[in-house]
Write an enzyme that holds these catalytic residues in place. Structure first.
Site, PDB file in Angstrom:
ATOM      1  N   ASN A  43      41.913  38.850  33.634  1.00  0.00           N
ATOM      2  CA  ASN A  43      41.787  39.991  34.551  1.00  0.00           C
ATOM      3  C   ASN A  43      43.045  40.868  34.611  1.00  0.00           C
ATOM      4  OD1 ASN A  43      43.053  37.812  35.851  1.00  0.00           O
ATOM      5  ND2 ASN A  43      42.452  38.532  37.865  1.00  0.00           N
TER       6      ASN A  43
ATOM      7  N   GLU B  96      47.634  29.009  40.056  1.00  0.00           N
ATOM      8  CA  GLU B  96      47.190  30.106  40.916  1.00  0.00           C
ATOM      9  C   GLU B  96      45.704  30.279  40.671  1.00  0.00           C
ATOM     10  OE1 GLU B  96      45.923  33.808  41.686  1.00  0.00           O
ATOM     11  OE2 GLU B  96      47.609  34.430  40.430  1.00  0.00           O
TER      12      GLU B  96
ATOM     13  N   CYS C  17      42.314  38.045  41.780  1.00  0.00           N
ATOM     14  CA  CYS C  17      42.301  36.881  42.659  1.00  0.00           C
ATOM     15  C   CYS C  17      42.624  37.250  44.096  1.00  0.00           C
ATOM     16  CB  CYS C  17      43.293  35.838  42.149  1.00  0.00           C
ATOM     17  SG  CYS C  17      44.961  36.516  41.909  1.00  0.00           S
TER      18      CYS C  17
END
Length: 489
Positions: A155, A254, A288
């Site tokens: 992403n 993460e 995220c």
């Protein structure tokens, strides 16, 4: 090298571009046009072993190099990044579906994180502490871990890879990177090209482009790496954590988020609307930290929804190479199908689509859904796409309960007229990061970045990543003969 002519169809191991040894070939596709960018022979476990072994050999000498030499490398990398800005942005647009707006923002964030990393070689300080033993001193040395394995996502591929690569190299580690299969260039191969231009000694950075089914577990379980840095889904992160724990490796994880954007009853509605639109639709919501649930106080709910929908209708969506486009394509068809399935199920449970909901190619028109409760699919699952869900609440206590009810805790935002009230509210949210009167997509190179609960372990950025990527060795020194009483009377 001209950006149109450089060949990224080989992996990079021990300073050499070479064909992968897997029998499988991977195809890199433009998510907006569907065109094939190139095919690449995938890396095998043999390639992965070569990468880790070359990193291990190179790291021992690299860690002993003067701090200023390592700093100089990172500074040269910064220069190369700036020289090759258009190359980086071009690949972000055509490989990851980034709009030019997002690609420019990702480049800027990446540059800041590398500038921070350039300070690390001179921040590797130790300590001398007193001892309880007469005539003795305790020296604490901070040392590089050794070799770090990096698994980068699709992403924000460039930024979320370089935030591990640059600090690791600056500190004195060597690195092996496995980029996401959708972004082999911007999440991996482009760094070999850039660092090669910056003069990085061979073996310190290795890029293995391969399928998770073939080398995914092996990159974690290989005996060489001391730490695995992973950014991605909670499901995969949990699996990586299990594998790493079995082999007593450190992890920096993460993971996913189900972030809330809370609008209290005394908030500036127009300010909150603009912030919430950015927070949801930047990079199509494929972040995220993107807002997943917008919680709005009942007394201002209808007004907020009306203004929010009006603003969303103004968003330009479609071709990411168009400089005016604000919302581009999702990374692949699987993401489209997953989101549209959850949208349909949420509608069946009583929710209403106020704008959007249509699909063209890999582009979902910016969508707003109301009448949503916290147990509906679009609320309880991470959307990772351009669909906003709005949930009303009666009281601050109810909003806190809704916010904390799910097992994620990465980022969030709260808007309120009273800074102190909003800050007290923020402190009650179980999350690693939260922002008052701002949006949820924030990242600063000197501030700790990471989540709580199912959103990850450890922290990136600044002195916190320096702590993650190093180890402490205790060396005690006796300056005079010690009396070992009562063992020796």
């Amino acid at each position: 090298m001209n950006k149109e002519t450089f060949d990224f169809t080989r992996i990079f191991i021990d300073g050499e571009w070479r064909l992968g040894k897997s029998e499988r070939t991977m195809t890199n596709t433009n998510p907006f046009t569907g065109e094939t960018l190139f095919d690449i022979k995938a890396a095998s476990e043999e390639d992965l072993d070569d990468a880790y072994q070359s990193a291990k050999r190179a790291q021992k000498d690299w860690a002993k190099r003067p701090a200023l030499e390592r700093q100089g490398l990172i500074e040269r990398f910064i220069e190369v990044m700036q020289q090759e800005k258009e190359l980086i942005i071009d690949w972000l647009v055509k490989e990851s579906g980034s709009t030019r707006i997002k690609a420019e923002g990702e480049f800027k964030a990446s540059l800041l994180i590398v500038k921070e990393a350039a300070t690390f070689p001179l921040r590797m300080h130790g300590e001398i502490r007193p001892s309880v033993v007469p005539g003795k001193e305790n020296r604490l040395y901070r040392k590089a871990l050794g070799v770090i394995g990096v698994i980068s996502p699709w992403n924000f591929p460039f930024h979320l890879a370089v935030r591990s690569i640059a600090p690791a190299l600056a500190i004195g580690n060597a690195v092996v990177v496995k980029p996401a299969t959708d972004t082999p260039v911007t999440g991996g191969l482009i760094f070999a090209y850039l660092f090669e231009k910056a003069g990085l000694p061979k073996g310190l950075l290795n890029i293995v482009v391969g399928r998770g089914s073939e080398i995914g577990d092996a990159i974690v379980e290989h005996p060489v790496p001391r730490l695995i840095s992973f950014t991605g889904s909670t499901e995969v992160g949990r699996h990586i954590g299990e594998l790493a724990g079995k082999h007593l490796k450190k992890t920096a994880l993460e993971l996913g988020g189900n972030n809330v954007f809370v609008v209290l009853d005394d908030a500036d509605i127009d300010r909150a609307v603009e912030s919430a639109v950015y927070s949801k639709f930047y990079h199509q919501g494929q972040i995220c930290m993107a807002t997943n649930r917008i919680l709005v106080a009942e007394s201002i709910h209808d007004t907020f929804v009306e203004r929010y929908v009006e603003r969303v209708k103004q968003l330009q969506y479609g071709d990411p190479s168009n400089e005016r486009t604000q919302v581009g394509p999702l990374i692949n068809k699987d993401q489209i199908e997953r989101i549209m399935d959850e949208l349909e199920k949420t509608k069946q449970e009583g929710a209403k689509v106020l704008v959007g909901g249509s699909v063209e190619g890999n582009v979902i028109a910016p969508t707003v859904v109301t009448g949503v409760t916290n147990d509906m699919p679009l609320a309880k699952n991470e959307i990772f796409g351009p669909v906003a869900v709005i949930i009303p609440f009666k009281s601050d206590e109810e909003a806190i309960e809704i916010s904390n009810s799910l097992p994620y805790g990465l980022s969030g935002a709260v808007h309120g007229g009273s800074i102190e009230r909003a800050t007290r509210f923020a402190l009650d949210i179980e999350t690693g990061m939260i922002h008052v009167n701002d949006q949820s997509v924030n990242d600063e190179p000197h501030i700790p970045f990471g989540g709580e609960k199912d959103s990850g372990l450890g922290r990136f950025n600044g002195e916190w990543v320096l702590e993650e990527f190093t180890t402490i060795q205790w060396v005690s020194v006796m300056h005079e003969q010690r009396a070992y009483k009562p063992f020796f009377p």
